[in-house]
Design a protein around this motif. Structure first.
Motif, PDB file in Angstrom:
ATOM      1  N   LYS A  49      76.362  54.790  58.838  1.00 23.02           N
ATOM      2  CA  LYS A  49      77.178  55.104  60.011  1.00 23.02           C
ATOM      3  C   LYS A  49      76.299  55.636  61.139  1.00 23.02           C
ATOM      4  CE  LYS A  49      81.541  56.124  57.655  1.00 23.02           C
ATOM      5  NZ  LYS A  49      82.591  57.142  57.405  1.00 23.02           N
ATOM      6  N   LEU A  93      80.104  58.426  63.481  1.00 19.14           N
ATOM      7  CA  LEU A  93      81.111  57.436  63.848  1.00 19.14           C
ATOM      8  C   LEU A  93      81.661  56.767  62.603  1.00 19.14           C
ATOM      9  CD1 LEU A  93      79.377  55.679  66.895  1.00 19.14           C
ATOM     10  CD2 LEU A  93      81.372  57.172  66.980  1.00 19.14           C
ATOM     11  N   GLU A  94      82.900  56.306  62.682  1.00 22.27           N
ATOM     12  CA  GLU A  94      83.522  55.648  61.545  1.00 22.27           C
ATOM     13  C   GLU A  94      83.030  54.219  61.346  1.00 22.27           C
ATOM     14  OE1 GLU A  94      85.771  57.030  59.160  1.00 22.27           O
ATOM     15  OE2 GLU A  94      84.738  58.699  60.138  1.00 22.27           O
ATOM     16  N   ASN A 152      82.178  51.423  67.402  1.00 18.69           N
ATOM     17  CA  ASN A 152      82.969  52.537  67.912  1.00 18.69           C
ATOM     18  C   ASN A 152      82.132  53.392  68.851  1.00 18.69           C
ATOM     19  OD1 ASN A 152      85.055  51.683  66.300  1.00 18.69           O
ATOM     20  ND2 ASN A 152      85.236  53.569  65.131  1.00 18.69           N
ATOM     21  N   THR A 153      82.796  54.103  69.739  1.00 22.44           N
ATOM     22  CA  THR A 153      82.125  55.053  70.621  1.00 22.44           C
ATOM     23  C   THR A 153      82.970  56.320  70.720  1.00 22.44           C
ATOM     24  OG1 THR A 153      83.191  54.038  72.548  1.00 22.44           O
ATOM     25  CG2 THR A 153      80.952  53.320  72.043  1.00 22.44           C
ATOM     26  N   GLU A 170      87.548  59.106  69.440  1.00 21.72           N
ATOM     27  CA  GLU A 170      86.721  57.988  68.967  1.00 21.72           C
ATOM     28  C   GLU A 170      87.549  56.713  69.057  1.00 21.72           C
ATOM     29  OE1 GLU A 170      84.400  56.442  64.921  1.00 21.72           O
ATOM     30  OE2 GLU A 170      84.889  58.579  65.134  1.00 21.72           O
ATOM     31  N   ARG A 171      86.912  55.631  69.523  1.00 23.77           N
ATOM     32  CA  ARG A 171      87.691  54.406  69.749  1.00 23.77           C
ATOM     33  C   ARG A 171      86.836  53.157  69.572  1.00 23.77           C
ATOM     34  NH1 ARG A 171      85.429  53.277  74.556  1.00 23.77           N
ATOM     35  NH2 ARG A 171      85.112  54.903  76.092  1.00 23.77           N
ATOM     36  N   ASP A 172      87.531  52.036  69.369  1.00 22.41           N
ATOM     37  CA  ASP A 172      86.851  50.747  69.388  1.00 22.41           C
ATOM     38  C   ASP A 172      86.898  50.193  70.815  1.00 22.41           C
ATOM     39  OD1 ASP A 172      89.423  49.728  69.815  1.00 22.41           O
ATOM     40  OD2 ASP A 172      89.613  48.853  67.816  1.00 22.41           O
ATOM     41  N   SER A 173      86.418  48.957  70.996  1.00 26.63           N
ATOM     42  CA  SER A 173      86.371  48.380  72.346  1.00 26.63           C
ATOM     43  C   SER A 173      87.461  47.343  72.573  1.00 26.63           C
ATOM     44  CB  SER A 173      84.999  47.734  72.594  1.00 26.63           C
ATOM     45  OG  SER A 173      84.740  46.721  71.626  1.00 26.63           O
ATOM     46  N   PHE A 204      91.673  50.633  66.801  1.00 27.31           N
ATOM     47  CA  PHE A 204      91.171  51.947  66.398  1.00 27.31           C
ATOM     48  C   PHE A 204      91.068  52.829  67.635  1.00 27.31           C
ATOM     49  CE2 PHE A 204      88.321  55.241  65.150  1.00 27.31           C
ATOM     50  CZ  PHE A 204      88.338  55.332  63.771  1.00 27.31           C
ATOM     51  N   LYS A 205      92.038  53.688  67.857  1.00 24.36           N
ATOM     52  CA  LYS A 205      92.040  54.658  68.948  1.00 24.36           C
ATOM     53  C   LYS A 205      92.503  55.988  68.354  1.00 24.36           C
ATOM     54  CE  LYS A 205      91.458  51.054  71.726  1.00 24.36           C
ATOM     55  NZ  LYS A 205      90.202  50.743  72.424  1.00 24.36           N
ATOM     56  N   ARG A 206      91.563  56.886  68.103  1.00 24.22           N
ATOM     57  CA  ARG A 206      91.899  58.104  67.364  1.00 24.22           C
ATOM     58  C   ARG A 206      91.338  59.356  68.017  1.00 24.22           C
ATOM     59  NH1 ARG A 206      90.894  56.580  60.944  1.00 24.22           N
ATOM     60  NH2 ARG A 206      92.498  54.939  60.808  1.00 24.22           N
TER      61      ARG A 206
END
Length: 452
Positions: free
Chosen positions: A282, A306-307, A311-312, A328-331, A356-358
């Protein structure tokens, strides 16, 4: 064994969150939504150069100037898979958009930091940078801009040339810095930047007071957009930098007494051509500490795992002295239920939907554990927020509300313990709420069980 060590650490810190892990869902309930329309424009300040009356002139093919309003079509991406967003460039005025950080003001309004403009250093020379103060009417569903502080460098504190170098006020543009996160202080603001990456201190009038370059392990680190870097003279020469483009400081928080700043990278630091990772693969993000009194990077701080690759991290906000919320989120953008069939992108579906929006609740390591990872105690799913009262003005259905935006960039804990979240709408290039319409800026307030 890890659980025992974590439990002992939490007891020694005097905190009492429920012992959980990164897979624990923290229920969140929508308590209000306020919307700022995408095409919200304001005139530049009266003493700005006339060229800034038209914004977005360099966003077309090759970055060539286009002076005719509306000549460049706004699309979600170049090429056949891009979808028109309904707003074309250039536009008359400066857009109130790209909210990359929110912080509560004492009078009940909120400060919103605008990012670099049109997404890149090369196309944002006519995009002014500002701090907008908003009044959010969750009952009426509207966001009102109360005032704007335009960022500037009249005292020539930035040691490299800026776009408006020869002007008196020297307003800062999106070709100079990329503001991403905000700390409000009694006498001004600290802003984190991705181009340097830098920490930047401004006074209450938005005038630059102090730029701080970044050091990791006692050595300077730079992104490819750092103003001191130059392309090599021949193709066989390397260009050394340690932070990826748009992967500098995305999050900034202050300690309890305001002396220390806690700056979290969006992406990993690179060493000898390799991005820092944990043993399990990771990505490993640096969470660094800057002492504003001694004016130095302390070498303290932690790391954030990061998971997944891709992700960023977009923002962080304290919950208490030991816990924070990290976005933390994907694009991806758009509703996964309307995803394009494999290999068939088009304007009637979302090619890369949001999955993935967390908001993670994390606990920092104990003092003296420099470099240790924060513990993820659970998460808020921003794609599936409960809306039992049907309060969402847009984006709600069947008792649920979601934020399927490519860049959700703002999260702030309000004085009453609720969480304020907003998207960066990347004006006018993102369309995650609707297939054919540029995203508005949606401010939502959430009640989250177990925070306060």
């Amino acid at each position: 064994m890890r659980a025992l060590r974590l439990a002992a650490a939490l007891l020694s810190l005097g905190t009492a969150p429920a012992l959980a892990d990164a897979n624990t869902l923290l229920p969140a309930i929508l308590e209000g939504q306020a919307v700022l329309p995408a095409n919200t424009l304001v005139p530049p300040p009266p003493d700005a150069p006339p060229a800034l009356a038209l914004s977005g002139k360099f966003t077309g093919p090759g970055g060539r100037r286009v002076d005719e309003p509306g000549k460049i079509q706004g699309r979600t991406s170049p090429g056949p898979s891009g979808r028109p967003t309904g707003i074309d460039l250039p536009v008359k005025g400066q857009p109130v958009q790209g909210v990359s950080s929110l912080r509560a003001a004492a009078d009940g309004t909120v400060w919103g930091l605008a990012d670099n403009g049109y997404g890149a250093k090369g196309n944002s020379a006519d995009a002014l940078l500002g701090l907008h103060r908003f009044r959010l009417d969750f009952g009426g569903g509207k966001a009102e801009r109360v005032e704007t502080l335009w960022l500037s460098d009249p005292d020539r504190r930035f040691p490299w040339p800026i776009t408006l170098e020869g002007t008196e006020r020297r307003y800062l543009t999106g070709a100079d810095i990329d503001p991403e996160s905000l700390v409000v202080t009694p006498d001004g603001f600290w802003v984190s930047d991705e181009f340097g990456p830098f920490l930047l201190r401004f006074d209450r009038q938005g005038r630059l007071q102090e730029p701080v370059e970044t050091e990791v392990d006692g050595k300077p680190v730079r992104s490819p957009d750092h103003p001191a870097l130059r392309l090599p003279g021949t193709p066989d020469q390397p260009l050394a930098f340690e932070v990826g483009r748009s992967r500098g400081f995305e999050s900034l928080m202050a300690g309890p007494d305001g002396r220390k700043l806690y700056a979290l990278m969006e992406g990993p630091v690179w060493k000898e051509g390799t991005a820092e990772r944990w043993a399990d693969g990771k990505p490993r993000l640096r969470w660094m500490v800057y002492d504003t009194v001694d004016k130095r990077w302390t070498g303290e701080g932690w790391t954030y795992p990061l998971e997944a690759d891709g992700n960023t991290v977009a923002e962080a906000t304290w919950v208490d002295e030991r816990r924070a919320l990290v976005l933390e989120r994907d694009s991806g953008e758009g509703d996964a239920a309307r995803a394009c069939p494999a290999g068939q992108p088009g304007p009637t579906c979302f090619e890369r939907p949001a999955r993935f929006k967390r908001l993670y609740l994390v606990t920092r390591p104990p003092e003296g554990a420099a470099g240790a990872a924060v513990a993820k105690e659970g998460y808020i799913d921003l794609l599936a927020i409960a809306d039992p009262k049907g309060l969402a003005k847009q984006g709600g259905a069947e008792g649920r509300y979601g934020m399927p935006f490519v860049t959700i960039e703002s999260a702030a804990l309000l004085p009453d313990g609720r969480v304020l979240v907003a998207n960066d709408n990347n004006f006018p290039f993102s369309a995650g709420r609707f297939l054919d319409r540029a995203d508005d800026t949606e401010f939502v307030v959430l009640r989250v069980e177990g925070l306060k």
